[in-house]
Write an enzyme that holds these catalytic residues in place. Structure first.
Site, mmCIF file in Angstrom:
data_model
loop_
_atom_site.group_PDB
_atom_site.id
_atom_site.type_symbol
_atom_site.label_atom_id
_atom_site.label_comp_id
_atom_site.label_asym_id
_atom_site.label_seq_id
_atom_site.Cartn_x
_atom_site.Cartn_y
_atom_site.Cartn_z
ATOM 1 N N HIS A 100 -46.875 49.840 -2.602
ATOM 2 C CA HIS A 100 -47.010 51.211 -2.141
ATOM 3 C C HIS A 100 -48.482 51.542 -1.942
ATOM 4 O O HIS A 100 -49.337 51.134 -2.719
ATOM 5 C CB HIS A 100 -46.343 52.222 -3.082
ATOM 6 C CG HIS A 100 -46.751 52.137 -4.522
ATOM 7 N ND1 HIS A 100 -46.362 51.113 -5.362
ATOM 8 C CD2 HIS A 100 -47.508 52.983 -5.266
ATOM 9 C CE1 HIS A 100 -46.860 51.329 -6.577
ATOM 10 N NE2 HIS A 100 -47.559 52.455 -6.536
ATOM 11 N N HIS A 102 -51.252 54.462 -1.640
ATOM 12 C CA HIS A 102 -51.546 55.847 -1.998
ATOM 13 C C HIS A 102 -52.488 56.449 -0.946
ATOM 14 O O HIS A 102 -53.503 55.838 -0.612
ATOM 15 C CB HIS A 102 -52.280 55.931 -3.345
ATOM 16 C CG HIS A 102 -51.471 55.502 -4.515
ATOM 17 N ND1 HIS A 102 -50.801 56.404 -5.314
ATOM 18 C CD2 HIS A 102 -51.228 54.269 -5.036
ATOM 19 C CE1 HIS A 102 -50.172 55.742 -6.275
ATOM 20 N NE2 HIS A 102 -50.422 54.444 -6.128
#
Length: 139
Positions: A100, A102
């Site tokens: 993921h 950010h």
């Protein structure tokens, strides 16, 4: 998909999220525990634990979405900048074992630090050590 991965569950629609962008292969949503207003996570919908687990096409699509969303996130919250980062592996602070990215809006005087601050004490490397590391990476 991984049965015990919260991000896989979000991608499957089993857990609700505040989705801000979606393609066939990539999903972006607001972080449930944001570091700043507008903190957004961009994930591949298919499970991949580490950046190196992504195939080239998926990595390209993931970063195309990051490139598109970063200025939109900043504009939405009137941010002065943004940190864009990935924690790859537990030692790097990765809390959810699913790739993921950010996108964290930043504001003048917010008290935050640059990404360099997460590295801790900087190593004192000689030119020979730097050359050896560069050669090992390039191989």
């Amino acid at each position: 998909m991984s049965d015990d991965c919260i991000f896989c569950s979000i991608a499957a629609g089993d857990i609700p999220a505040r989705t801000v962008h979606e393609t066939d292969d990539v999903l972006a949503f607001l972080d449930a525990n944001p570091l700043a207003r507008g903190h957004t996570l961009v994930i591949p919908k298919s499970h991949a634990r580490h950046v190196g687990d992504l195939d080239a096409d998926l990595a390209s699509e993931l970063f195309a979405v990051v490139t598109e969303l970063t200025p939109r996130v900043q504009a939405a919250v009137d941010a002065d900048g943004a940190n864009v980062g990935i924690n790859d592996g537990e030692a790097a602070g990765q809390e959810v074992p699913h790739v993921h990215v950010h996108v964290i809006p930043r504001f003048e005087g917010d008290g935050g630090a640059p990404l360099h601050a997460v590295g801790g004490k900087r190593p004192d490397l000689s030119d020979d050590e730097l050359d050896a590391v560069a050669d090992a990476i390039a191989e």
